[in-house]
Design a protein around this motif. Sequence first.
Motif, mmCIF file in Angstrom:
data_model
loop_
_atom_site.group_PDB
_atom_site.id
_atom_site.type_symbol
_atom_site.label_atom_id
_atom_site.label_comp_id
_atom_site.label_asym_id
_atom_site.label_seq_id
_atom_site.Cartn_x
_atom_site.Cartn_y
_atom_site.Cartn_z
ATOM 1 N N ARG A 81 0.937 -1.251 -0.087
ATOM 2 C CA ARG A 81 0.297 -0.107 -0.067
ATOM 3 C C ARG A 81 0.940 1.262 0.074
ATOM 4 O O ARG A 81 1.596 1.430 0.883
ATOM 5 C CB ARG A 81 -0.689 0.151 1.290
ATOM 6 N N TRP A 82 0.595 2.141 -0.941
ATOM 7 C CA TRP A 82 1.172 3.428 -0.615
ATOM 8 C C TRP A 82 0.610 4.407 0.246
ATOM 9 O O TRP A 82 -0.606 4.399 0.289
ATOM 10 C CB TRP A 82 0.909 4.334 -2.056
ATOM 11 N N ALA A 83 1.499 4.469 1.118
ATOM 12 C CA ALA A 83 1.163 5.446 2.359
ATOM 13 C C ALA A 83 2.106 6.747 2.417
ATOM 14 O O ALA A 83 2.953 6.906 2.962
ATOM 15 C CB ALA A 83 1.517 4.624 3.656
ATOM 16 N N ILE A 84 1.367 7.685 1.571
ATOM 17 C CA ILE A 84 2.223 8.960 1.419
ATOM 18 C C ILE A 84 1.901 9.909 2.625
ATOM 19 O O ILE A 84 0.454 10.262 2.899
ATOM 20 C CB ILE A 84 1.929 9.737 0.299
ATOM 21 N N PRO A 85 2.590 10.247 3.569
ATOM 22 C CA PRO A 85 2.336 11.128 4.663
ATOM 23 C C PRO A 85 1.509 12.274 4.242
ATOM 24 O O PRO A 85 1.759 13.132 3.300
ATOM 25 C CB PRO A 85 3.461 11.894 5.186
#
Lengths: 216, 234
Positions: A81-85
Amino acid sequence: MSATTGSLSYQRFFVETKLPRDFVARAHDAIQKQVMRPLTADEPDAERSGWCVMGDAMDLELDRERVFLDGFLNLGLRTDRWAIPAALLKTRLREAEARQRGKKGREKLGKREKAELKEVVTRELRKKLLPSIRVVDLSWSLEDNVIRFFTHNKKASAVLLQLFQKTFGFEPVPESPFTLGRRLGLDAAELAAWEALEPTSLLVEEPAPAAQGGGR
Amino acid sequence: MQLVDLIEKRRFVGREFLLWLWLESELGDATLSTAEHGSFGLWIESKLVLSAGKESTRITAPMPGQGREAKEALRRGQLPQTATLHIALGEDETSLTLEAESFAVRGLKLKTLLDAAGDDDAVPGDLVDEMAGRKPGRPKAKRPPADEEGDANLDALARFQERMALTHAREELLAALYRDFLALRLARAWDAAIVPAMRRWAAGEEVDLAAYRKATKARGGGDGRAARVSSKKR
């Protein structure tokens, strides 16, 4: 959560479908079609799941002898999963919007322009980050027809169940007091008694408060 | 009744199973038995959660079932939702937390021989872990050279087999207990003798052990189906 190290936490499911004779070959082919394809920055998907080797999220070589072990079918469910802040994305987006406004000599950008910019910024950030990787183990005892999902997380369980169905073509039955009772062999009278069961309660009713004196 | 109703509308039976285990354990000085396993130790340790609707009582203590708080929760209509069970069967001691309504298992600690081999040796990083106040762990195993890979795979397979065999054995024990519980729960003895005994026990009153045993044995019919509390007198 892992099936191979530490203490075990799991939910049980049961297979009520009779497996075909050539199940191992068919299942292995089906598994190969659902092997994890790691996320890449250029793809639009924000999340993806697929099978990996049990206990090793990075190992995607699902040879038959690594999946079928001594009467067990073992797999790992890997989810990238892409978890960009959020704060980082917001800041970069604001900067990109300011640049774009300056370039176009306008004070405001349209909705579509903003959406396009967000996509570009997201893709750029993804190239600098790594997706988060999570793995949940699954072990299916083909002899006992029991599947153990080594997670209690609701979302992970739902994804696991969905991929399981997609891969093997049937829905396993989750364990419950009734299913265990049924497997233990409830007879007709016991089944009738089961249907009529009422919950046991040890509740002690509080005595009603004494009526208030009515004198004025 | 539809299958979904048989499952969903009767999940409370799992809570009653935990309640019965708790009662049996306390009345029998933590000794239970089944026809297949003989006598073994079983008690609730460290965590017990009771609930009814939105109300819940969470008790964390070495023996959480033995205090008044737990019994009072029962008398307020709550039933066990999860409980950590300690099981001592022969040389083997294990613990697990059982979810009443799904029979899901958390934190099953297995006493494996293969995992334990070499555990007494210090491993690199232990001292650092200790100084940092962390639990000492084992370093991630490096990938073995090709000629050792076959041995490593066999080792991993043996460990997995042992873990699954022990897990299966614990599940079999719980299933045997559940079968004995169901034999009682689905019989008249439950309402006639077991529930009244539970009420007295929850109220902290003396339970007529002889009458209780008679009721459980009567349902067992001498075929060894009903679990029996030990003959020890409290």
